[in-house]
Design a protein around this motif. Structure first.
Motif, short mmCIF file in Angstrom:
data_model
loop_
_atom_site.label_atom_id
_atom_site.label_comp_id
_atom_site.label_asym_id
_atom_site.label_seq_id
_atom_site.Cartn_x
_atom_site.Cartn_y
_atom_site.Cartn_z
N ARG A 85 24.67 -19.43 -4.76
CA ARG A 85 25.53 -20.59 -4.49
C ARG A 85 24.69 -21.86 -4.33
O ARG A 85 25.03 -22.92 -4.86
CB ARG A 85 26.35 -20.33 -3.23
CG ARG A 85 27.78 -20.73 -3.39
CD ARG A 85 28.66 -20.24 -2.28
NE ARG A 85 29.37 -19.01 -2.56
CZ ARG A 85 30.29 -18.87 -3.50
NH1 ARG A 85 30.60 -19.88 -4.26
NH2 ARG A 85 30.91 -17.74 -3.68
N ARG A 86 23.57 -21.72 -3.61
CA ARG A 86 22.65 -22.87 -3.46
C ARG A 86 22.06 -23.28 -4.80
O ARG A 86 22.02 -24.47 -5.14
CB ARG A 86 21.54 -22.54 -2.47
CG ARG A 86 21.99 -22.53 -1.02
CD ARG A 86 20.82 -22.42 -0.05
NE ARG A 86 20.05 -21.20 -0.22
CZ ARG A 86 20.34 -20.02 0.32
NH1 ARG A 86 21.41 -19.90 1.10
NH2 ARG A 86 19.58 -18.96 0.10
N GLU A 106 22.35 -26.90 -6.94
CA GLU A 106 21.18 -27.64 -7.42
C GLU A 106 21.24 -27.83 -8.94
O GLU A 106 20.94 -28.91 -9.45
CB GLU A 106 19.90 -26.90 -7.04
CG GLU A 106 19.65 -26.90 -5.54
CD GLU A 106 18.57 -25.90 -5.11
OE1 GLU A 106 17.95 -25.26 -6.00
OE2 GLU A 106 18.36 -25.76 -3.89
#
Length: 111
Positions: free
Chosen positions: A87-88, A92
């Motif tokens: 998810r991170r 990005e």
């Protein structure tokens, strides 16, 4: 120069498309390719020979995880889901692509 096909444009964005698709809901490999094709109005057709190595790489990197399940057709399939790290990474990557698209647009608008 001949125009690039959608599949050529897809090459550099395969991981992003997989992560985005899995952010919508967990699914199996065939479901990922079908969803991308549907969401892109048929412009992107994922090659299974590229998709499955990408899924293995993303899982090895901890961005996705998988479990065995049963499809609507009553077949065994590996279902993939996004991890917290995935998810991170998706966030990005989306921001990076937005910057890239804005820069490309700025160059293309130059007369």
């Amino acid at each position: 120069m001949p125009p690039r096909s959608p599949i050529e444009a897809l090459r550099g964005s395969l991981d992003l498309l997989v992560l985005k698709t899995l952010s919508l809901s967990p699914t199996h490999g065939w479901g990922i390719s079908q969803r991308v094709q549907q969401l892109s109005a048929g412009e992107f057709a994922m090659n299974q020979g590229s998709l499955y190595p990408a899924l293995q790489r993303l899982e090895k990197d901890g961005l996705i995880a998988s479990d065995w399940g049963v499809t609507d057709n009553n077949r065994q399939a590996r279902y993939y889901r996004l991890t917290a790290a995935g998810r991170r990474a998706l966030g990005e990557e989306v921001e990076s692509w937005k910057r890239f698209a804005a820069a490309l647009d700025a160059v293309l608008r130059t007369d």
